[in-house]
Design an enzyme around this catalytic site. Structure first.
Site, PDB file in Angstrom:
ATOM      1  N   ASP A  61       0.808  -1.220   0.000  1.00  0.00           N
ATOM      2  CA  ASP A  61       0.000   0.000   0.000  1.00  0.00           C
ATOM      3  C   ASP A  61       0.839   1.266   0.000  1.00  0.00           C
ATOM      4  OD1 ASP A  61      -2.471  -1.095  -0.043  1.00  0.00           O
ATOM      5  OD2 ASP A  61      -3.157  -0.120   1.800  1.00  0.00           O
TER       6      ASP A  61
ATOM      7  N   SER B 150     -14.050  -3.784  -2.752  1.00  0.00           N
ATOM      8  CA  SER B 150     -13.002  -3.621  -1.753  1.00  0.00           C
ATOM      9  C   SER B 150     -13.438  -2.506  -0.794  1.00  0.00           C
ATOM     10  CB  SER B 150     -11.715  -3.254  -2.471  1.00  0.00           C
ATOM     11  OG  SER B 150     -10.645  -3.258  -1.579  1.00  0.00           O
TER      12      SER B 150
ATOM     13  N   LYS C 181     -12.166  -5.122  11.773  1.00  0.00           N
ATOM     14  CA  LYS C 181     -11.790  -5.479  10.402  1.00  0.00           C
ATOM     15  C   LYS C 181     -10.997  -6.779  10.458  1.00  0.00           C
ATOM     16  CE  LYS C 181      -9.569  -3.690   6.281  1.00  0.00           C
ATOM     17  NZ  LYS C 181      -8.669  -4.839   6.066  1.00  0.00           N
TER      18      LYS C 181
ATOM     19  N   ARG D 173     -13.849 -13.840  -3.189  1.00  0.00           N
ATOM     20  CA  ARG D 173     -14.262 -12.532  -3.686  1.00  0.00           C
ATOM     21  C   ARG D 173     -13.862 -12.341  -5.149  1.00  0.00           C
ATOM     22  NH1 ARG D 173     -11.924  -7.224  -1.072  1.00  0.00           N
ATOM     23  NH2 ARG D 173     -10.235  -7.788  -2.469  1.00  0.00           N
TER      24      ARG D 173
ATOM     25  N   GLU E 250     -15.502 -13.428   6.213  1.00  0.00           N
ATOM     26  CA  GLU E 250     -14.111 -13.840   6.043  1.00  0.00           C
ATOM     27  C   GLU E 250     -13.877 -15.198   6.696  1.00  0.00           C
ATOM     28  OE1 GLU E 250     -10.948 -11.455   5.754  1.00  0.00           O
ATOM     29  OE2 GLU E 250     -12.112  -9.786   4.945  1.00  0.00           O
TER      30      GLU E 250
ATOM     31  N   CYS F 163      33.795 -10.471  15.937  1.00  0.00           N
ATOM     32  CA  CYS F 163      32.782 -10.532  16.990  1.00  0.00           C
ATOM     33  C   CYS F 163      32.959  -9.344  17.937  1.00  0.00           C
ATOM     34  CB  CYS F 163      32.921 -11.832  17.772  1.00  0.00           C
ATOM     35  SG  CYS F 163      31.851 -11.908  19.228  1.00  0.00           S
TER      36      CYS F 163
ATOM     37  N   CYS G 231      29.732 -15.994  15.287  1.00  0.00           N
ATOM     38  CA  CYS G 231      30.987 -16.086  16.021  1.00  0.00           C
ATOM     39  C   CYS G 231      31.135 -17.559  16.379  1.00  0.00           C
ATOM     40  CB  CYS G 231      30.931 -15.240  17.292  1.00  0.00           C
ATOM     41  SG  CYS G 231      32.295 -15.617  18.411  1.00  0.00           S
TER      42      CYS G 231
ATOM     43  N   CYS H 102      33.746 -17.251  23.936  1.00  0.00           N
ATOM     44  CA  CYS H 102      33.210 -15.926  23.613  1.00  0.00           C
ATOM     45  C   CYS H 102      32.385 -15.426  24.808  1.00  0.00           C
ATOM     46  CB  CYS H 102      32.333 -15.998  22.357  1.00  0.00           C
ATOM     47  SG  CYS H 102      31.501 -14.444  21.992  1.00  0.00           S
TER      48      CYS H 102
HETATM   49 ZN    ZN Z   1      32.449 -13.940  20.002  1.00  0.00          ZN
END
Ligand code: ZN
Length: 662
Positions: free
Chosen positions: A76, A115, A153, A169, A200, A400, A416, A422
């Site tokens: 839209d 519509s 709606k 429709r 619907e 990282c 990573c 880590c």
């Molecule tokens: Zn890392």
């Protein structure tokens, strides 16, 4: 849109089928071009008029077919509005958007189905009311006493029921006959009757998330599946049987009624109330006037009735520039991009950052400092990038942000791979553990970060900490005492076993899957399970089964050490409905390999097989040494029975079997 193994982007088979009918697409726009536009890589302003219309047609056709290419709002606010800007009188803007079921013949609708014109803010609703006021004056009606009606709606699948036939429709004049949906068990909402005209097909939101989400990408996809010619999926049939997917005639919708000043004064409240009135996807409210004389006076365009307006709430959008893209490492090592934007007010909240989903998107769409994006925020949901309006140089990290390890692309994501050390991964995993357990206060992200900084790198190590250790880590004496008490509490309080398992954060083992597997296999058994055992449980495919097996194997040593600490695990499920691992009755056949033979009296053999699978059993065709049970109906051949006897496989009659599973 899908991706091949080589990473090349392409349309899915079903999408191609839907588009094949729209010959214009093949001629005026190629698949590659279509996908590039959908991905936001092409400035809509640079499209030729023909391309723009062909794209709109294609996007709309896929949307109607349950194979959405771009979001409703992007359709839209970006593409339709581009056409509106260029050619306000273009015929495409004034026809009802066609929907598409290439495999079905069209039939004439009993009544035109137009519509609905849409408004995205209250100012547009005001303008509509001004036009009504003007028409009221022309028709000699008193605007101040005119009745307005507002209904939710529904965001479902538009259809028309004349009592005999159910139609899509279509283009508003001709639709397709989808009466098969009623033949398959579709019910009318609220116990209503057939023949109530337009409405619907919708599905309960709660039910969708709980029971259908594993099988369907989204509810639109599910709705479309109900009416296709191809055989109905079992979960879809079940949803209809339970009345969770229904045809909802508009005339049965809950409604607000009043005059214009009441509507204008209480607008936000009325909208909010109607939105909450039903457990279906609702994307706004429909406003209309009831006066038949004024309705006739206002009439309709070829596209919509002038006496009716759809107000789509909270689909606010804003164009905003990206300041920078910040990487964040998760507990699984996935590094996610977060786009920081200039503070922007959008439907009541100030937006400063928005997820860019993954680094493939960042790279392909050119998201970095200076990128102009269309931001949207619909409903209560978090903001999202609706489209890239003007790309810039993508901002991709090489390392990282937490440990500095080199990042690698795996599918769509940067990872990573330094899983062992880590800091971000370890501390997020520890925080996830306590958050999922939910029975130890004081172990939030900040406390975990402090503990992690002190060199404590696993939850097992945390459980070994004493009060003086916590003090040494920088916690106060009182707090340290409390933390030790909380750790004890988390081990002694009753804890549902699914929570304990889910706390380890195994890939594809969220609470739902943990619950499902634990309903069939006890925890100890799960640690040595193989792929086929998992596939035998409904809701698991081979790919996720493989990931689960390797994930379980990876955490098994830690999990056993944690178990040795003595958690008070109970077989409770999140909804309290899964079979308990300690109660053998419902799981009487779970995990077992069954063979059915002969003619059954309580349903077909196929039905009994499906039922057994639903209970977690595996079903084989031939009797072998691995068979756990042979279930015999009537007229059984001697061979299977003899083989079972030889192998010592227990033989049950149909009655005995039914008693076992009841
Ligand atoms: Zn890392």
């Amino acid at each position: 849109m899908g991706k091949t193994a080589t990473g090349k982007r392409e349309l899915r088979q079903r999408q191609r089928q839907l588009l094949a009918e729209l010959a214009a697409v093949g001629r005026l726009i190629s698949e590659t071009r279509l996908l590039a536009i959908a991905a936001g890589e092409v400035d809509p302003a640079s499209l030729t008029d023909e391309e723009l219309v062909a794209f709109l047609q294609a996007a709309n056709c896929l949307y109607r077919g349950g194979e959405e290419l771009i979001g409703d709002d992007a359709y839209d606010t970006i593409f339709l509005s581009e056409l509106r800007r260029r050619q306000p009188e273009h015929p495409y803007l004034h026809q009802v958007e066609p929907e598409s079921f290439p495999e079905m013949k069209t039939v004439e609708l009993p009544e035109r189905m137009l519509s609905t014109d849409k408004a995205y803010d209250f100012a547009a609703v005001m303008r509509w009311a001004k036009r009504i006021e003007k028409a009221a004056a022309e028709a000699g009606r008193d605007f101040s006493t005119l009745r307005f009606r507002a209904t939710p709606k529904l965001d479902g699948y538009a259809a028309y029921d004349d009592g005999q036939t159910l139609y899509t429709r279509g283009d508003g004049r001709r639709g397709t006959d989808i009466s098969r949906a009623f033949a398959r068990g579709l019910q009318v909402a609220s116990g209503g009757e057939r023949g109530l005209g337009p409405g619907e097909i919708v599905v309960s939101r709660k039910y969708f998330h709980r029971h259908l989400a594993p099988f369907f990408d989204n509810s639109r996809n599910f709705q479309a599946s109900l009416i296709r010619e191809k055989e109905l999926d079992k979960p879809a049939a079940e949803a209809m049987r339970l009345g969770k997917a229904v045809f909802f005639p508009f005339s049965l919708l809950p409604a607000w009624e009043g005059n214009w000043s009441e509507l204008a004064d209480g607008f936000a409240g009325i909208v909010a109330e109607l939105r909450e009135s039903l457990d279906y996807d609702i994307d706004g409210v429909v406003l209309e006037i009831s006066d038949p004389v004024l309705r006739a006076h206002l009439g309709a365009t070829r596209h919509h009735h002038r006496w009716q307006l759809a107000y789509k709430q909270n689909t606010a959008t804003a164009e905003v520039e990206v300041l920078r893209v910040v990487p964040q490492t998760s507990r699984t090592g996935r590094v996610s991009p977060v786009a920081e934007v200039a503070p922007t007010r959008l439907s009541g909240a100030v937006i400063r950052r928005v997820t860019a989903h993954h680094y493939r998107m960042v790279r392909e769409r050119g998201i970095g400092p200076g990128t102009l994006i269309l931001l949207s925020r619909s409903g209560e949901v978090i903001p999202k990038i609706e489209a890239v309006i003007r790309p810039a140089v993508a901002e991709l990290p090489g390392h990282c942000p937490s440990c500095g390890a080199t990042l690698v692309f795996e599918a769509d994501h940067l990872h990573c791979v330094n899983t062992m050390s880590c800091p971000a991964q370890i501390s997020h995993a520890m925080a996830h553990f306590f958050k999922t357990l939910g029975n130890a206060d004081g172990f939030g992200p900040a406390a975990i970060a402090k503990i992690h900084a002190g060199g404590i790198l696993s939850v097992l190590a945390i459980y070994g900490l004493r009060q003086e250790d916590f003090i040494a880590l920088g916690f106060g004496p009182k707090q340290s005492e409390n933390m030790v008490a909380q750790l004890l509490r988390s081990r002694t309080e009753e804890l549902p076993v699914w929570r304990f398992l889910a706390a380890f954060g195994i890939f594809r083992m969220g609470p739902g899957n943990c619950e499902r597997l634990l309903a069939v296999y006890p925890l100890e058994r799960l640690l040595t399970i193989d792929r086929d055992d998992i596939v035998a449980v409904p809701g698991f495919n081979e790919k996720s089964a493989e990931a689960i097996v390797s994930g379980l194997a990876a955490v098994a040593p830690l999990l056993r050490q944690m178990l040795a600490l003595g958690f008070n695990l109970v077989a409770d499920s999140p909804e309290g409905e899964a079979a308990a691992e300690s109660a053998p009755q419902p799981a009487g056949v779970a995990g077992k390999l069954l063979v059915f033979t002969g003619t059954m009296r309580h349903g077909s053999r196929e039905e009994m097989k499906l039922q057994a699978k639903a209970l977690g059993a595996r079903v084989g065709e031939a009797v072998s040494g691995k068979t756990d049970l042979l279930v015999c109906g009537e007229k059984v051949g001697a061979a299977k029975r003899k083989k079972a006897e030889e192998l010592g496989v227990p033989i049950l009659s149909e009655e005995e079997y039914l008693a076992l599973i009841s």
